[in-house]
Design an enzyme around this catalytic site. Structure first.
Site, short mmCIF file in Angstrom:
data_model
loop_
_atom_site.label_atom_id
_atom_site.label_comp_id
_atom_site.label_asym_id
_atom_site.label_seq_id
_atom_site.Cartn_x
_atom_site.Cartn_y
_atom_site.Cartn_z
N GLU A 191 -10.88 -8.30 -2.03
CA GLU A 191 -9.68 -7.82 -2.73
C GLU A 191 -9.96 -6.54 -3.52
O GLU A 191 -9.18 -6.19 -4.40
CB GLU A 191 -9.11 -8.90 -3.67
CG GLU A 191 -9.13 -10.31 -3.14
CD GLU A 191 -8.32 -10.51 -1.86
OE1 GLU A 191 -7.66 -9.56 -1.42
OE2 GLU A 191 -8.36 -11.63 -1.31
N ARG A 237 -9.56 4.30 -2.38
CA ARG A 237 -8.58 4.46 -1.30
C ARG A 237 -7.53 5.49 -1.71
O ARG A 237 -6.90 5.37 -2.76
CB ARG A 237 -7.93 3.11 -1.01
CG ARG A 237 -6.94 3.13 0.13
CD ARG A 237 -6.46 1.74 0.48
NE ARG A 237 -5.68 1.11 -0.57
CZ ARG A 237 -4.56 0.40 -0.37
NH1 ARG A 237 -4.10 0.24 0.86
NH2 ARG A 237 -3.92 -0.14 -1.37
N ASP A 330 -6.78 -3.18 6.32
CA ASP A 330 -7.26 -4.38 6.98
C ASP A 330 -7.36 -4.11 8.48
O ASP A 330 -6.42 -3.57 9.09
CB ASP A 330 -6.31 -5.56 6.76
CG ASP A 330 -6.36 -6.08 5.33
OD1 ASP A 330 -7.43 -6.00 4.71
OD2 ASP A 330 -5.33 -6.57 4.85
#
Length: 524
Positions: A191, A237, A330
């Site tokens: 996470e 990110r 993902d």
């Protein structure tokens, strides 16, 4: 299609995070093993095939690929590989039912799906029958990817007892070494969760870099940043670029031409429709037409490349030095959620160099100096609100309390079961291996998986998630109770039977809870 263009400064890095919770022997449909086989067929097969093609073309450092230990274990598990083979054959049968069920639309659907299933079956039989590790090891050896490791069983690390958190990380990295003969120097923490001080634990475990979400670096993700006084680098990110793909409102997968994820043919389970429109009911969606897809994929590849180029130019100008852009997703997005995703991904990686964009991994970014000044990071995650609310909010308070109680019970029991060989002995000297203690730790790690509170918070198979957490908690308590009451024979039988039920992390050794040194390996 992108034409050759002038090079832009900096580097683009793609990071993929591959993870599913342990699903084997815990239900099949609608939640359970089916989830694994769908993702394996739709994402892992095509993504790995794409990476093999890139490697064969001599391309190197194309992306950083995270594979969690719990997913790696399933890709190697004999039950899972045999069941996956059966699932692919069943896919063919379902396609035959659709093809012969009458009507040109269903015949076309069935024929298309049969061809896809046949190709997947051939790929699986050629490359995957001996598990995922041979595939992963071979790809890593070509240099086309950087492998990222992670802790065992995917815990939400900031909420975990520090001793168990460090143990889980060390064991996860050892599991990677044992399976892949590789030494991951980077991780994707479950996470992207972080709390201050974890950088010290990463440093001790040999981790040199890790992922966080953009807001954790206050949106300034144009360089990796050493954390605190450590040399461990956090990469963030870039949401501006990443959300071009995976935005619930405007991401590419929502285009009307792409195959709709949520609409099923109720007889066969196949997906017959295209998105058509975001507000169009399932019964009104138009049939999926692959002939319409190709030009849309090309437009989305070019759009993404244009945004990457502009972002690199703008951020490099702002910094006065070449910048880094990290897009992270993902792995299961590509194929499982977004049917056309693997095609888009391969075209993107092949065209980026043509468009003047340098491509590299997190490891190459760190080695090549895309690193700025040190920073102190706050507690964070990549979940809703970028804090911990998904994993410790009011809706999952019962699981937070369960995890704390089970962890305390387990560690107290293990402390009694594994004692030093002599008074004053070194911390790591704990006598013979204790299989009862091993299983207590194993069940505890399965209890505290971050997947269960996530599924509850997001109302995604919440009942299944709660059942799984309580099942592993029950196993932990049951073994601890028997062991602490001196019923060693019963505790041994319980530990053996619970271990057989999952057949997971057979090399886990609870004695390593008592050493700060990295373990040698946990085995498959």
């Amino acid at each position: 299609m992108s034409a050759s263009r002038q090079p832009v400064p900096g580097q683009f890095t793609l990071v993929l995070h591959s993870h599913l919770p342990w699903l084997a022997n815990h239900g099949r449909w609608p939640v359970g093993e089916e989830w694994l086989y769908q993702a394996w067929a739709a994402s892992y097969l095509p993504v790995f095939a794409m990476l093999r093609r890139l490697a064969d073309a001599g391309m190197r450092d194309q992306l950083s690929l995270g594979i969690t230990p719990v997913l790696a274990a399933q890709l190697d598990d004999p039950h899972c590989t045999a069941s996956m083979h059966e699932w692919l054959a069943d896919w063919q049968l379902r396609a035959m039912i659709a093809a012969g069920d009458g009507g040109p639309t269903r015949h076309e659907l069935g024929t298309r799906e049969f061809v896809a299933a046949d190709a997947a079956l051939a790929d699986f039989e050629t490359h995957w029958r001996h598990g995922g590790s041979p595939q992963i090891r071979a790809l890593a050896s070509t240099g086309v990817i950087e492998l990222l490791g992670g802790p065992l069983a995917h815990p939400f690390a900031p909420l975990l007892d520090a001793r168990l958190r460090q143990f889980s990380l060390r064991e996860g990295l050892a599991d990677a070494r044992a399976r892949w003969a590789a030494e991951p120097t980077g991780i994707w923490a479950p996470e992207c969760a972080f709390t201050p001080g974890m950088e010290v634990e990463y440093d001790a475990a040999g981790v040199r870099h890790f992922m966080v979400d953009g807001p954790t670096l206050r949106g300034d993700t144009a360089l990796g940043r050493p954390v605190g006084d450590s040399d461990v680098v956090a990469f963030g990110r870039d949401l501006t670029v990443s959300y071009r793909v995976w935005s619930p409102r405007s991401g590419y997968p929502g285009h009307p031409t792409y195959r709709d994820f949520h609409t099923y043919d109720h007889l066969t389970g196949l997906k017959p429709a295209r998105v058509t429109g975001r507000t169009v009911p399932a019964e009104d969606k138009k049939p999926y037409d692959p002939e319409r897809v190709d030009p849309v994929v090309d437009r989305h590849v070019d759009d993404f490349i244009d945004h990457v180029r502009r972002r690199l130019v703008d951020e490099s100008a702002r910094l006065g030095r070449p910048a880094l852009v990290v897009a992270a997703f993902d792995t299961e997005l590509f194929g499982h959620w977004w049917h056309e995703g693997p095609i888009w991904l391969e075209r993107l990686l092949r065209r980026l160099p043509e468009a003047g964009v340098r491509v590299g991994t997190l490891d190459s970014a760190r080695r090549d100096g895309f690193v700025g000044a040190p920073v102190d990071l706050a507690a964070s995650s990549w979940g809703s609100g970028k804090d911990w609310r998904v994993w410790n909010g009011p809706q999952v308070d019962h699981l937070v309390r369960l995890n704390a109680e089970v962890t305390e019970t387990a560690l107290e029991a293990v402390d009694k079961l594994i004692e030093p060989v002599a008074p004053g002995a070194a911390p790591g000297h704990r006598g013979l291996r204790n299989r009862i203690a091993d299983q207590i730790v194993r069940e505890t790690l399965l209890t505290v998986s971050s997947d269960w509170p996530f599924m509850v918070s997001k109302d995604t198979a919440a009942h299944y998630a709660v059942d799984r957490a309580h099942k592993h908690a029950h196993a932990t308590r049951e073994i601890c109770d028997a062991a602490l009451r001196g019923r060693t024979g019963l505790a041994g039988r319980l530990a053996h039977n619970w271990s057989r039920a999952d057949n997971l992390f057979a090399g886990l050794d609870a004695r390593r809870l008592y050493t700060a040194a990295p373990p040698e390996g946990t085995g498959a």
